[in-house]
Write an enzyme that holds these catalytic residues in place. Structure first.
Site, PDB file in Angstrom:
ATOM      1  CG  HIS A 116       0.190   6.260  -0.647  1.00 21.28           C
ATOM      2  ND1 HIS A 116      -0.822   7.031  -1.167  1.00 21.28           N
ATOM      3  CD2 HIS A 116      -0.373   5.534   0.357  1.00 21.28           C
ATOM      4  CE1 HIS A 116      -1.964   6.766  -0.516  1.00 21.28           C
ATOM      5  NE2 HIS A 116      -1.718   5.858   0.412  1.00 21.28           N
ATOM      6  CG  HIS A 173      -1.850   1.131   1.345  1.00 20.44           C
ATOM      7  ND1 HIS A 173      -3.182   1.055   1.005  1.00 20.44           N
ATOM      8  CD2 HIS A 173      -1.656   2.396   1.754  1.00 20.44           C
ATOM      9  CE1 HIS A 173      -3.753   2.218   1.191  1.00 20.44           C
ATOM     10  NE2 HIS A 173      -2.862   3.073   1.662  1.00 20.44           N
ATOM     11  CD  GLU A 174       1.415   3.540   3.714  1.00 16.18           C
ATOM     12  OE1 GLU A 174       1.542   4.606   3.080  1.00 16.18           O
ATOM     13  OE2 GLU A 174       0.400   3.276   4.394  1.00 16.18           O
ATOM     14  CD  GLU A 215      -5.767   5.471   0.340  1.00 16.78           C
ATOM     15  OE1 GLU A 215      -4.876   6.328   0.523  1.00 16.78           O
ATOM     16  OE2 GLU A 215      -5.839   4.420   0.989  1.00 16.78           O
TER      17      GLU A 215
HETATM   18 ZN    ZN Z   1      -3.204   5.153   1.789  1.00 17.34          ZN
END
Ligand code: ZN
Length: 503
Positions: A270, A266-267, A296
């Protein structure tokens, strides 16, 4: 050559570069606060962060910035300078509309509310947190009035995180999501609970978890020469002033594989966005992501559409099993794929699966709109929360800690932020569909651990633009349509329909 009329633009750019430097310094200190700072640094660090934020704010709202914006010749529409001037005006207008006392009061109120929320959540004690939320919501309503809006005060707050979006549009998006999700979740909820996620629990050495996660995101294209991974309690991605230094963090649990693995993916999503922004945009308002929702969309794309796909695990599961022969010995690839995609209503948003996640957001969105409208009082909030949990998720809340007190957002002064999570989910599928249309080989490549085509499309169509385009413009340019729930609904329907053999 610099002509006289270019002069204000150059002076403006110099000021904006300073603001960006100060903000990057603040981000670096905040990263340190959450990673390596000893306990004794807490108070000093709070002062330092506040001082840097104040400094950046003062430079932005100063007389000098105002007069530069006033005398600036309008750059050619569509040019980078045009985008820069447009953003500078937007940031300036927003900053000057809020009276300094209101900003200070909000900062203070939320600084007090956050420890109060932590204590209240630990004790599941709504009454001690309620007065804090009462005050924060009043300040949020005031903020909305100062910022201004056309239709609804909530629009002004939402616009802080998702420029151009409105309550009406978010409502429409949720209406479309609800028609598929609510019946599907009820249908899955009625099936016997087989405990599909069981293979994710066991004894998983943390260092090995980290090594595996590092390997995967290296394959994604995360550049370690411009980043690093550290451990924290609440994972986040920290861009420190441009694509040259974009750090990520994760939390590890040796008894449970999911938190670290999926937080890293997830990170990294980003971070891939931030690392892909045009380097010359650094030290200007053009750097960074264009909105929280678009940001996101990238974390969700790499975490879910890639990291929870069958193609992905067909390649990575044998490696994972080699890393953890003991706990995964009995588990075949298909069972593991089903484990990372178990869908089941649960009370806690951050632990929710792809399918139920949006209903957690819908619930919060409806409640915060009602609070801003003063259609719902703070004292009635816990009951309203429980009623919606029952309606959307078929669950009876166990206590306030598991219910209305579970998230830090409202205590942190974030109202209008929650919908960006669902906007991100919707956009993740829209971008992915557009990328696979341009490169039909993407899914097959994912099955070989090769992400070059996917990353290349995202860089060319999304990442490199930074904040140059507003979210609507960017989405339309990249995918040919405005925000559209259809690709996301198609994705969920086909994936979970198959996983749960739904009709
Ligand atoms: Zn996030």
């Amino acid at each position: 050559m610099t002509t006289t009329s270019d002069r204000p633009l150059q002076l403006l750019k110099d000021r904006l570069a300073t603001i960006s430097d100060v903000s990057a310094a603040e981000a670096a200190l905040d990263w340190d606060r959450q990673t390596y700072m000893p306990e004794g640094g807490v108070e000093g660090r709070a002062e330092q962060l506040a001082a840097l934020r104040r400094l950046a704010h003062e430079i932005l709202v100063s007389k000098e910035t105002r007069s530069l914006l006033e005398v600036l010749d309008e750059p050619e529409p569509g040019s980078e300078d045009f985008a820069l001037a447009r953003l500078a005006r937007r940031d300036f207008e927003r900053a000057v509309r809020l009276p300094a006392e209101l900003v200070a009061e909000l900062t203070r109120a939320s600084a007090l509310a956050q420890p109060a929320w932590e204590r209240a959540r630990a004790a599941s004690d709504w009454a001690t947190f309620a007065p804090h939320l009462e005050k924060l919501m009043r300040l949020q309503r005031e903020t909305a009035e100062h910022l201004g809006y056309e239709d609804h005060p909530y629009d002004a707050l939402l616009d802080l995180y998702e420029p151009g979006s409105t309550k009406a549009r978010v409502q429409q998006m949720f209406e479309e999501l609800k028609t598929l999700l609510v019946p599907m979740i009820h249908e899955i909820g009625a099936l016997p609970n087989e405990g599909r996620s069981r293979p994710l629990y066991g004894e998983f050495d943390e260092a090995k978890q980290e090594e595996f996660g590092r390997g995967v995101i290296s394959d994604f294209g995360y550049d370690w020469g411009r980043g690093r991974l550290d451990r924290v309690v609440h994972p986040f991605c920290a861009p420190l002033g441009g694509p040259g230094d974009v750090r990520i963090t994760a939390r590890f649990d040796r008894g449970w594989l999911s938190p670290a693995l999926f937080a890293i993916l997830h990170e990294a999503g980003h971070a891939l966005y931030e690392q892909g922004v045009t380097p010359s945009y650094s030290r200007s308002p053009l750097s960074g992501g264009t909105s929280m929702g678009v940001h996101e969309s990238q974390s969700r794309l790499w975490e879910n559409l890639v990291g929870r796909s069958r193609a992905f695990w067909s390649f990575y599961y044998p490696r994972l099993k080699e890393t953890f022969p003991e706990p995964l010995g009995e588990t075949d690839p298909e069972t593991f794929y089903r484990a990372v995609n178990e869908a089941r209503p649960s009370e806690i948003r951050v632990e929710a699966d792809e399918l139920t996640y949006n209903l957690h957001i819908l619930l919060r969105f409806e409640l915060e709109v009602a609070l801003i409208e003063e259609d719902l009082s703070i004292s009635d909030l816990p009951a309203a929360w429980d009623a919606k949990t029952e309606e959307y998720l078929d669950l009876t809340a166990e206590n306030h800690a598991q219910g209305v007190l579970q998230d830090v957002h409202w205590a942190a002064g974030l109202v209008g932020y929650f919908p960006t999570y669902s906007i991100g989910n919707v956009l993740s599928a829209q971008f992915f569909e557009a990328a696979t249309k341009a490169h039909p080989e993407i899914p097959e490549m994912m099955g070989r651990g090769d992400f070059e085509a996917l990353l290349g499309w995202m860089r060319a169509n999304v990442y490199r633009h930074g904040r140059r385009y507003y979210p609507d413009e960017l989405v339309e340019m990249a995918t040919g349509h405005p925000l559209d729930t259809k690709p996301y609904l198609r994705y969920l329907k086909s994936k979970f329909g198959e996983l749960y053999e739904l009709t």
